[in-house]
Design an enzyme around this catalytic site. Structure first.
Site, PDB file in Angstrom:
ATOM      1  N   HIS A  29       8.797  -4.915  -1.050  1.00  0.00           N
ATOM      2  CA  HIS A  29       9.078  -5.005  -2.387  1.00  0.00           C
ATOM      3  C   HIS A  29       7.727  -4.437  -2.903  1.00  0.00           C
ATOM      4  O   HIS A  29       6.739  -4.510  -2.360  1.00  0.00           O
ATOM      5  CB  HIS A  29       9.409  -6.367  -2.933  1.00  0.00           C
ATOM      6  CG  HIS A  29       8.417  -7.346  -2.977  1.00  0.00           C
ATOM      7  ND1 HIS A  29       8.568  -8.616  -2.542  1.00  0.00           N
ATOM      8  CD2 HIS A  29       7.057  -7.376  -3.112  1.00  0.00           C
ATOM      9  CE1 HIS A  29       7.395  -9.319  -2.635  1.00  0.00           C
ATOM     10  NE2 HIS A  29       6.570  -8.446  -3.114  1.00  0.00           N
ATOM     11  N   ASP A  80       4.729  -7.059 -13.269  1.00  0.00           N
ATOM     12  CA  ASP A  80       5.882  -8.209 -13.406  1.00  0.00           C
ATOM     13  C   ASP A  80       5.469  -9.569 -13.926  1.00  0.00           C
ATOM     14  O   ASP A  80       4.124  -9.825 -14.139  1.00  0.00           O
ATOM     15  CB  ASP A  80       6.490  -8.295 -12.009  1.00  0.00           C
ATOM     16  CG  ASP A  80       5.094  -8.246 -10.699  1.00  0.00           C
ATOM     17  OD1 ASP A  80       4.164  -8.672 -11.127  1.00  0.00           O
ATOM     18  OD2 ASP A  80       5.557  -7.848  -9.685  1.00  0.00           O
TER      19      ASP A  80
END
Ligand code: F6R
Length: 242
Positions: A138, A67
């Protein structure tokens, strides 16, 4: 699913570094999926040590990171590109052109997501994906409620993630509200997944993710379905899993 018990954060890091080292020694041209955050720092330090001792050669390795914050330049100290350069890449012999991270500055988000999925495909997929886990479950920045079948996409960060990550910024207001993340689909296509977790504050989510129902409300719960998934966690993080 295999669970490897570690005594402490350092022991977790050693055990995770052992798995990654074995991967790179046995398959020097591996594609490693990498994470940022506090969890992998010890693992990266050990990989650096082993490289310096001559035991690990990253010259043929490719890396794809999970990410990147939207809007941060690669040389911004809070960007994940900067994190990876300072905590791993500049200390080992991986070729900079073989390290891939979403481009937080790309104005066309859709094009960037497509490009990043293409990067992963062109590399032949991920051989070993290293993951940390957020308190809300997450993985990458795949926040609760997101679809499991998504590829790379732009996400609005949840309040709990913004709260958890503000420690890296001057203030909470400085934390970007959006980030690019590799989707659950690409993570689940990795041939091997290693999740690392340390500390009492991760015990509840580890229990929920690995023993609870498989649901997008707890993104990490999808890992229960992966055929080659290893959790490396210390006693504190495994506290509720006994
Ligand atoms: C970062 C990432 C996140 C972190 C998670 C845990 O690349 O993928 O999912 O792994 O937020 O962060 P730490 O390790 O700081 O507890």
């Amino acid at each position: 699913m295999m669970i490897i018990r570690a005594q402490s954060y350092d022991d977790m890091s050693r055990k995770a570094a052992n798995i990654i080292s074995a991967q790179v020694i046995l398959h020097p041209a591996s594609v490693l999926g990498l994470a940022t955050g506090s969890s992998p720092l010890g693992t990266y330090r050990l990989l650096i040590d082993r490289h310096r001792k001559g035991d690990l050669d990253f010259s043929a390795v490719k890396s794809v990171n999970l990410d990147e914050y939207q809007g941060l330049a690669p040389d911004s100290p809070q960007s994940y590109r900067y994190f990876m350069r300072h905590n791993l890449f500049q200390h080992i012999n991986i070729r900079p052109e073989n390290t891939y991270i979403p481009n937080g500055l790309e104005a066309d988000a859709q094009a960037e997501c497509k490009r990043y999925d293409g990067v992963i495909d062109d590399a032949g997929g991920i051989d070993l994906q290293l993951l940390g886990i957020g308190h809300n479950g997450h993985i990458g920045f795949n926040e609760p409620g997101g679809a499991f079948e998504k590829g790379t996409h732009l996400v609005a960060l949840s309040d709990s993630t913004i709260e958890a990550n503000k420690r890296f910024f001057d203030s909470e207001a400085d934390v970007p509200r959006h980030a690019y993340t590799m989707g659950i689909r690409s993570i689940m296509h990795a041939r091997r997944i290693v999740l690392i977790a340390s500390g009492k504050d991760k015990a509840q989510i580890i229990q929920k993710a690995l023993r609870g129902p498989i649901t997008p409300a707890v993104p990490a719960s999808v890992l229960q379905l992966h055929g080659n998934f290893t959790l490396v966690a210390d006693e504190d993080a495994l506290f509720l899993l006994r």
